[in-house]
Design an enzyme around this catalytic site. Sequence first.
Site, PDB file in Angstrom:
ATOM      1  CG  HIS A 128     -11.446   1.251  -0.848  1.00 40.97           C
ATOM      2  ND1 HIS A 128     -10.629   1.966  -1.863  1.00 40.97           N
ATOM      3  CD2 HIS A 128     -10.517   1.255   0.502  1.00 40.97           C
ATOM      4  CE1 HIS A 128      -9.570   2.309  -1.085  1.00 40.97           C
ATOM      5  NE2 HIS A 128      -9.658   2.124   0.278  1.00 40.97           N
ATOM      6  CE1 TYR A 167      -6.224   5.429  -2.325  1.00 42.96           C
ATOM      7  CE2 TYR A 167      -4.395   5.082  -0.733  1.00 42.96           C
ATOM      8  CZ  TYR A 167      -5.549   4.746  -1.001  1.00 42.96           C
ATOM      9  OH  TYR A 167      -6.399   3.762  -0.329  1.00 42.96           O
ATOM     10  CB  SER A 203      -0.920  -0.087   1.232  1.00 43.67           C
ATOM     11  OG  SER A 203      -1.451   1.325   1.286  1.00 43.67           O
ATOM     12  CE  LYS A 260      -7.779  -2.782  -3.725  1.00 41.92           C
ATOM     13  NZ  LYS A 260      -8.701  -1.803  -3.031  1.00 41.92           N
ATOM     14  CB  THR A 293      -6.811   2.905  -5.251  1.00 42.26           C
ATOM     15  OG1 THR A 293      -6.141   1.861  -4.735  1.00 42.26           O
ATOM     16  CG2 THR A 293      -8.180   3.389  -4.516  1.00 42.26           C
TER      17      THR A 293
END
Length: 344
Positions: A241, A129, A106, A217, A155
Amino acid sequence: MQPLDVSDYELLARHRLSPLAWAYYSDGAEDGVTLRANREAFEHLHLVPRVLRGVGSADLNTVMLGTPVGMPVLVAPTGVHGFAHPEAECATARAAGSAGTIMAISSMSSRPLAEISASATGPLWFQLYVYHERRISEILLRRAERAGCRAIVLTVDSPRWGRKRGVERAEAEAPWAKEFFSSVEKEFAAADLRPAPLSWADVAWLRNLTDLALILKGILAAEDAALAVEHGAAGVVVSNHGGRQLDGAVASIEALPEVVEAVAGRAEVYLDGGVRRGTDVLKACALGARAVMVGRPVLWGLAAGGEDGVRHVLTLLRDELELAMVLAGQPDIKNLDADLIKSF
Protein backbone atom coordinates in the site's frame (compact mmCIF):
# COMPACT_ATOMS: atom_id res chain seq x y z
CA MET A 1 12.47 23.81 -17.85
CA GLN A 2 10.83 20.56 -18.92
CA PRO A 3 11.18 17.96 -16.14
CA LEU A 4 13.77 15.34 -17.04
CA ASP A 5 12.69 12.56 -14.70
CA VAL A 6 10.11 11.63 -12.09
CA SER A 7 12.05 13.33 -9.28
CA ASP A 8 11.70 16.67 -11.08
CA TYR A 9 7.93 16.23 -11.02
CA GLU A 10 8.07 15.42 -7.32
CA LEU A 11 9.76 18.76 -6.61
CA LEU A 12 7.27 20.66 -8.75
CA ALA A 13 4.33 18.95 -7.07
CA ARG A 14 5.59 19.70 -3.58
CA HIS A 15 5.69 23.41 -4.38
CA ARG A 16 2.23 23.44 -5.96
CA LEU A 17 0.22 21.29 -3.58
CA SER A 18 -1.26 22.51 -0.30
CA PRO A 19 0.38 21.11 2.86
CA LEU A 20 -2.60 18.83 3.44
CA ALA A 21 -2.63 17.54 -0.15
CA TRP A 22 1.12 16.94 -0.10
CA ALA A 23 0.87 15.06 3.18
CA TYR A 24 -2.03 12.95 1.94
CA TYR A 25 -0.22 11.94 -1.24
CA SER A 26 3.30 11.51 0.12
CA ASP A 27 2.96 10.31 3.68
CA GLY A 28 3.77 6.80 4.86
CA ALA A 29 2.51 5.08 7.96
CA GLU A 30 4.08 5.79 11.36
CA ASP A 31 7.88 6.27 10.98
CA GLY A 32 7.94 5.69 7.23
CA VAL A 33 10.18 2.61 7.47
CA THR A 34 8.35 0.69 4.74
CA LEU A 35 7.93 3.83 2.64
CA ARG A 36 11.73 4.21 2.53
CA ALA A 37 12.34 0.48 2.17
CA ASN A 38 10.35 0.37 -1.06
CA ARG A 39 12.94 2.63 -2.66
CA GLU A 40 16.02 1.30 -0.91
CA ALA A 41 15.24 -2.30 -1.88
CA PHE A 42 15.45 -1.42 -5.57
CA GLU A 43 18.92 0.01 -4.98
CA HIS A 44 20.13 -3.35 -3.65
CA LEU A 45 19.20 -5.04 -6.91
CA HIS A 46 21.77 -4.77 -9.66
CA LEU A 47 21.46 -5.43 -13.37
CA VAL A 48 23.89 -7.74 -15.16
CA PRO A 49 23.79 -6.63 -18.82
CA ARG A 50 24.45 -8.98 -21.72
CA VAL A 51 26.51 -7.64 -24.64
CA LEU A 52 27.08 -8.34 -28.34
CA ARG A 53 23.47 -9.31 -28.91
CA GLY A 54 22.77 -6.77 -31.62
CA VAL A 55 20.03 -5.10 -29.60
CA GLY A 56 19.34 -1.58 -30.87
CA SER A 57 15.72 -1.28 -29.76
CA ALA A 58 13.38 -3.08 -27.40
CA ASP A 59 9.75 -4.19 -27.65
CA LEU A 60 7.72 -3.08 -24.62
CA ASN A 61 4.34 -4.30 -25.86
CA THR A 62 2.67 -6.86 -23.66
CA VAL A 63 -0.76 -8.09 -22.55
CA MET A 64 -2.58 -7.70 -19.21
CA LEU A 65 -5.47 -10.12 -18.67
CA GLY A 66 -6.07 -10.23 -22.41
CA THR A 67 -5.73 -6.47 -22.93
CA PRO A 68 -2.80 -5.32 -25.12
CA VAL A 69 -0.78 -2.46 -23.62
CA GLY A 70 2.17 -0.51 -24.91
CA MET A 71 4.34 -0.97 -21.85
CA PRO A 72 4.35 -2.86 -18.54
CA VAL A 73 3.60 0.29 -16.54
CA LEU A 74 0.03 0.74 -15.29
CA VAL A 75 -1.58 3.59 -13.35
CA ALA A 76 -2.15 2.44 -9.78
CA PRO A 77 -5.38 3.23 -7.95
CA THR A 78 -4.83 6.35 -5.85
CA GLY A 79 -7.45 8.46 -4.14
CA VAL A 80 -8.69 12.01 -4.54
CA HIS A 81 -6.95 13.28 -7.68
CA GLY A 82 -8.96 16.47 -7.27
CA PHE A 83 -6.43 17.62 -4.71
CA ALA A 84 -3.83 17.73 -7.50
CA HIS A 85 -5.80 19.19 -10.41
CA PRO A 86 -9.36 20.40 -11.12
CA GLU A 87 -9.89 17.77 -13.83
CA ALA A 88 -8.83 15.08 -11.36
CA GLU A 89 -9.16 11.46 -12.50
CA CYS A 90 -10.64 12.51 -15.84
CA ALA A 91 -7.29 14.03 -16.83
CA THR A 92 -5.42 10.98 -15.53
CA ALA A 93 -7.64 8.60 -17.51
CA ARG A 94 -7.08 10.51 -20.75
CA ALA A 95 -3.33 10.54 -20.19
CA ALA A 96 -3.17 6.83 -19.40
CA GLY A 97 -5.08 5.99 -22.56
CA SER A 98 -2.90 8.17 -24.77
CA ALA A 99 0.18 6.57 -23.19
CA GLY A 100 -1.14 3.17 -24.23
CA THR A 101 -1.74 1.72 -20.80
CA ILE A 102 -4.40 0.84 -18.21
CA MET A 103 -5.67 3.04 -15.39
CA ALA A 104 -7.05 1.48 -12.22
CA ILE A 105 -9.66 3.86 -10.80
CA SER A 106 -9.80 4.17 -7.03
CA SER A 107 -12.97 3.75 -4.98
CA MET A 108 -11.86 7.02 -3.38
CA SER A 109 -11.79 9.00 -6.63
CA SER A 110 -12.73 12.67 -6.64
CA ARG A 111 -14.91 12.26 -9.74
CA PRO A 112 -17.74 9.72 -10.14
CA LEU A 113 -16.85 6.55 -11.99
CA ALA A 114 -19.22 7.24 -14.89
CA GLU A 115 -17.61 10.63 -15.46
CA ILE A 116 -14.11 9.15 -15.46
CA SER A 117 -15.04 6.35 -17.84
CA ALA A 118 -16.66 8.85 -20.21
CA SER A 119 -13.37 10.76 -20.34
CA ALA A 120 -11.15 7.70 -20.71
CA THR A 121 -9.33 6.97 -23.95
CA GLY A 122 -8.02 3.57 -22.88
CA PRO A 123 -8.89 0.48 -20.81
CA LEU A 124 -9.88 0.80 -17.16
CA TRP A 125 -9.80 -1.37 -14.06
CA PHE A 126 -11.68 -0.53 -10.86
CA GLN A 127 -10.21 -0.78 -7.37
CA LEU A 128 -12.74 -1.79 -4.73
CA TYR A 129 -12.83 -1.52 -0.96
CA VAL A 130 -15.32 -3.67 0.89
CA TYR A 131 -16.99 -1.41 3.44
CA HIS A 132 -18.81 -2.30 6.64
CA GLU A 133 -21.96 -1.30 4.78
CA ARG A 134 -21.58 -3.80 1.97
CA ARG A 135 -24.36 -2.48 -0.20
CA ILE A 136 -22.04 0.41 -1.08
CA SER A 137 -19.41 -2.00 -2.39
CA GLU A 138 -22.04 -3.83 -4.43
CA ILE A 139 -23.29 -0.54 -5.90
CA LEU A 140 -19.74 0.41 -6.88
CA LEU A 141 -19.16 -3.00 -8.41
CA ARG A 142 -22.22 -2.69 -10.62
CA ARG A 143 -21.18 0.80 -11.67
CA ALA A 144 -17.76 -0.56 -12.65
CA GLU A 145 -19.42 -3.20 -14.79
CA ARG A 146 -21.64 -0.62 -16.52
CA ALA A 147 -18.66 1.66 -17.07
CA GLY A 148 -16.85 -1.04 -19.00
CA CYS A 149 -14.09 -1.69 -16.48
CA ARG A 150 -12.27 -4.90 -17.37
CA ALA A 151 -11.18 -6.04 -13.90
CA ILE A 152 -11.89 -5.51 -10.22
CA VAL A 153 -8.85 -4.81 -8.05
CA LEU A 154 -9.81 -5.77 -4.51
CA THR A 155 -7.65 -4.13 -1.85
CA VAL A 156 -7.05 -6.75 0.86
CA ASP A 157 -4.51 -5.08 3.18
CA SER A 158 -6.77 -2.50 4.84
CA PRO A 159 -8.97 -3.89 7.65
CA ARG A 160 -8.29 -0.51 9.26
CA TRP A 161 -6.49 2.57 8.00
CA GLY A 162 -2.81 2.86 8.84
CA ARG A 163 -1.85 5.91 10.87
CA LYS A 164 -0.19 8.72 8.93
CA ARG A 165 1.29 11.37 11.20
CA GLY A 166 1.97 13.91 8.48
CA VAL A 167 -1.69 13.89 7.46
CA GLU A 168 -2.79 14.25 11.10
CA ARG A 169 -0.49 17.24 11.60
CA ALA A 170 -1.62 18.89 8.36
CA GLU A 171 -5.27 18.40 9.30
CA ALA A 172 -4.62 20.09 12.64
CA GLU A 173 -3.11 23.10 10.89
CA ALA A 174 -5.65 23.54 8.10
CA PRO A 175 -9.42 23.28 7.77
CA TRP A 176 -10.64 19.95 6.45
CA ALA A 177 -11.01 20.82 2.79
CA LYS A 178 -14.43 20.00 1.37
CA GLU A 179 -12.94 19.07 -1.99
CA PHE A 180 -10.77 16.50 -0.26
CA PHE A 181 -13.64 14.09 0.15
CA SER A 182 -14.06 11.41 -2.49
CA SER A 183 -17.18 11.12 -4.61
CA VAL A 184 -18.19 8.03 -2.60
CA GLU A 185 -17.85 9.89 0.72
CA LYS A 186 -19.93 12.75 -0.63
CA GLU A 187 -22.64 10.53 -2.08
CA PHE A 188 -22.92 8.09 0.81
CA ALA A 189 -22.21 10.54 3.62
CA ALA A 190 -24.50 8.76 6.08
CA ALA A 191 -23.20 5.26 5.30
CA ASP A 192 -20.63 3.28 7.27
CA LEU A 193 -17.59 3.61 5.00
CA ARG A 194 -15.07 2.08 7.37
CA PRO A 195 -13.12 -0.70 5.65
CA ALA A 196 -14.34 -4.15 6.62
CA PRO A 197 -11.91 -6.81 7.90
CA LEU A 198 -12.00 -9.43 5.15
CA SER A 199 -11.57 -13.18 5.03
CA TRP A 200 -11.19 -15.65 2.15
CA ALA A 201 -14.95 -16.17 2.35
CA ASP A 202 -15.37 -12.54 1.32
CA VAL A 203 -13.18 -13.13 -1.73
CA ALA A 204 -15.45 -16.03 -2.68
CA TRP A 205 -18.49 -13.77 -2.12
CA LEU A 206 -17.08 -11.15 -4.49
CA ARG A 207 -15.99 -13.76 -7.03
CA ASN A 208 -19.59 -14.96 -7.20
CA LEU A 209 -20.95 -11.43 -7.68
CA THR A 210 -19.24 -10.66 -10.98
CA ASP A 211 -17.78 -12.18 -14.11
CA LEU A 212 -15.06 -9.53 -14.26
CA ALA A 213 -11.48 -10.65 -13.67
CA LEU A 214 -10.56 -10.38 -9.98
CA ILE A 215 -7.17 -9.07 -8.85
CA LEU A 216 -6.14 -9.05 -5.19
CA LYS A 217 -4.02 -6.06 -4.22
CA GLY A 218 -1.91 -6.12 -1.06
CA ILE A 219 -0.32 -9.58 -1.25
CA LEU A 220 3.13 -9.95 0.34
CA ALA A 221 3.20 -13.57 1.58
CA ALA A 222 3.71 -16.53 -0.75
CA GLU A 223 1.05 -18.47 1.15
CA ASP A 224 -1.54 -15.74 0.51
CA ALA A 225 -0.59 -15.64 -3.17
CA ALA A 226 -1.28 -19.38 -3.47
CA LEU A 227 -4.61 -18.97 -1.67
CA ALA A 228 -5.54 -16.10 -3.98
CA VAL A 229 -5.17 -18.37 -6.99
CA GLU A 230 -7.19 -21.10 -5.29
CA HIS A 231 -9.99 -18.58 -4.70
CA GLY A 232 -10.22 -17.59 -8.35
CA ALA A 233 -7.96 -14.54 -8.57
CA ALA A 234 -6.77 -13.81 -12.09
CA GLY A 235 -4.00 -11.63 -10.72
CA VAL A 236 -2.30 -10.42 -7.57
CA VAL A 237 -0.58 -7.12 -6.84
CA VAL A 238 2.49 -7.46 -4.64
CA SER A 239 2.00 -4.34 -2.58
CA ASN A 240 2.38 -2.85 0.89
CA HIS A 241 0.00 0.00 0.00
CA GLY A 242 2.87 2.34 -0.76
CA GLY A 243 4.09 2.06 2.83
CA ARG A 244 0.81 3.55 4.07
CA GLN A 245 -0.56 0.65 6.11
CA LEU A 246 1.68 -1.59 8.27
CA ASP A 247 4.97 0.16 8.93
CA GLY A 248 7.85 -2.30 8.98
CA ALA A 249 6.27 -4.53 6.33
CA VAL A 250 8.58 -6.05 3.76
CA ALA A 251 9.38 -3.98 0.66
CA SER A 252 7.26 -5.01 -2.32
CA ILE A 253 10.19 -5.87 -4.59
CA GLU A 254 11.67 -8.07 -1.85
CA ALA A 255 8.43 -10.05 -1.58
CA LEU A 256 8.03 -10.42 -5.35
CA PRO A 257 10.17 -13.52 -6.09
CA GLU A 258 8.44 -15.73 -3.50
CA VAL A 259 5.01 -14.61 -4.70
CA VAL A 260 5.93 -15.34 -8.31
CA GLU A 261 7.12 -18.80 -7.31
CA ALA A 262 3.94 -19.53 -5.35
CA VAL A 263 1.65 -18.36 -8.16
CA ALA A 264 3.62 -20.53 -10.62
CA GLY A 265 2.09 -18.99 -13.73
CA ARG A 266 -1.51 -19.63 -12.67
CA ALA A 267 -2.28 -15.90 -12.41
CA GLU A 268 -0.65 -12.64 -13.42
CA VAL A 269 1.60 -10.92 -10.88
CA TYR A 270 1.96 -7.15 -10.66
CA LEU A 271 3.97 -4.96 -8.31
CA ASP A 272 3.61 -1.50 -6.85
CA GLY A 273 5.65 0.48 -4.35
CA GLY A 274 8.75 2.57 -4.93
CA VAL A 275 8.88 2.51 -8.75
CA ARG A 276 10.56 5.72 -9.87
CA ARG A 277 12.79 4.73 -12.80
CA GLY A 278 12.64 2.63 -15.92
CA THR A 279 15.35 0.45 -14.40
CA ASP A 280 12.95 -0.27 -11.52
CA VAL A 281 10.41 -1.54 -14.03
CA LEU A 282 13.06 -3.71 -15.68
CA LYS A 283 14.10 -5.20 -12.34
CA ALA A 284 10.52 -6.01 -11.37
CA CYS A 285 9.75 -7.62 -14.72
CA ALA A 286 12.98 -9.61 -14.63
CA LEU A 287 11.92 -10.98 -11.23
CA GLY A 288 8.62 -12.17 -12.65
CA ALA A 289 6.17 -9.25 -12.53
CA ARG A 290 3.93 -8.91 -15.57
CA ALA A 291 3.86 -5.16 -14.96
CA VAL A 292 4.32 -2.49 -12.31
CA MET A 293 1.78 0.03 -11.07
CA VAL A 294 2.81 3.61 -10.35
CA GLY A 295 0.88 5.85 -7.97
CA ARG A 296 2.66 8.84 -6.50
CA PRO A 297 4.56 9.76 -9.71
CA VAL A 298 1.25 10.00 -11.55
CA LEU A 299 -0.11 12.35 -8.88
CA TRP A 300 3.03 14.47 -9.10
CA GLY A 301 2.61 14.75 -12.86
CA LEU A 302 -1.05 15.65 -12.42
CA ALA A 303 -0.23 18.37 -9.89
CA ALA A 304 2.54 19.84 -12.03
CA GLY A 305 0.94 19.69 -15.44
CA GLY A 306 -2.50 18.12 -15.48
CA GLU A 307 -3.15 15.62 -18.25
CA ASP A 308 0.09 16.56 -20.03
CA GLY A 309 2.06 16.08 -16.83
CA VAL A 310 0.69 12.57 -16.28
CA ARG A 311 1.35 11.66 -19.90
CA HIS A 312 4.91 12.93 -19.64
CA VAL A 313 5.58 10.97 -16.44
CA LEU A 314 4.44 7.78 -18.15
CA THR A 315 6.45 8.63 -21.26
CA LEU A 316 9.58 9.23 -19.18
CA LEU A 317 9.23 5.82 -17.52
CA ARG A 318 8.59 4.18 -20.88
CA ASP A 319 11.63 5.80 -22.50
CA GLU A 320 13.85 4.98 -19.53
CA LEU A 321 12.71 1.36 -19.62
CA GLU A 322 13.34 1.02 -23.35
CA LEU A 323 16.84 2.47 -23.00
CA ALA A 324 17.63 0.25 -20.02
CA MET A 325 16.55 -2.83 -21.95
CA VAL A 326 18.75 -1.95 -24.91
CA LEU A 327 21.74 -1.30 -22.65
CA ALA A 328 21.09 -4.59 -20.86
CA GLY A 329 20.91 -6.50 -24.14
CA GLN A 330 17.23 -7.40 -23.70
CA PRO A 331 15.11 -7.02 -26.88
CA ASP A 332 11.67 -8.05 -25.56
CA ILE A 333 9.93 -7.30 -22.24
CA LYS A 334 8.07 -10.61 -22.51
CA ASN A 335 11.27 -12.66 -22.64
CA LEU A 336 13.71 -11.37 -20.06
CA ASP A 337 16.71 -13.43 -19.01
CA ALA A 338 16.29 -14.84 -15.51
CA ASP A 339 19.92 -14.09 -14.64
CA LEU A 340 19.54 -10.35 -15.32
CA ILE A 341 19.39 -9.54 -11.60
CA LYS A 342 22.01 -9.84 -8.86
CA SER A 343 21.17 -8.79 -5.30
CA PHE A 344 23.72 -7.59 -2.76
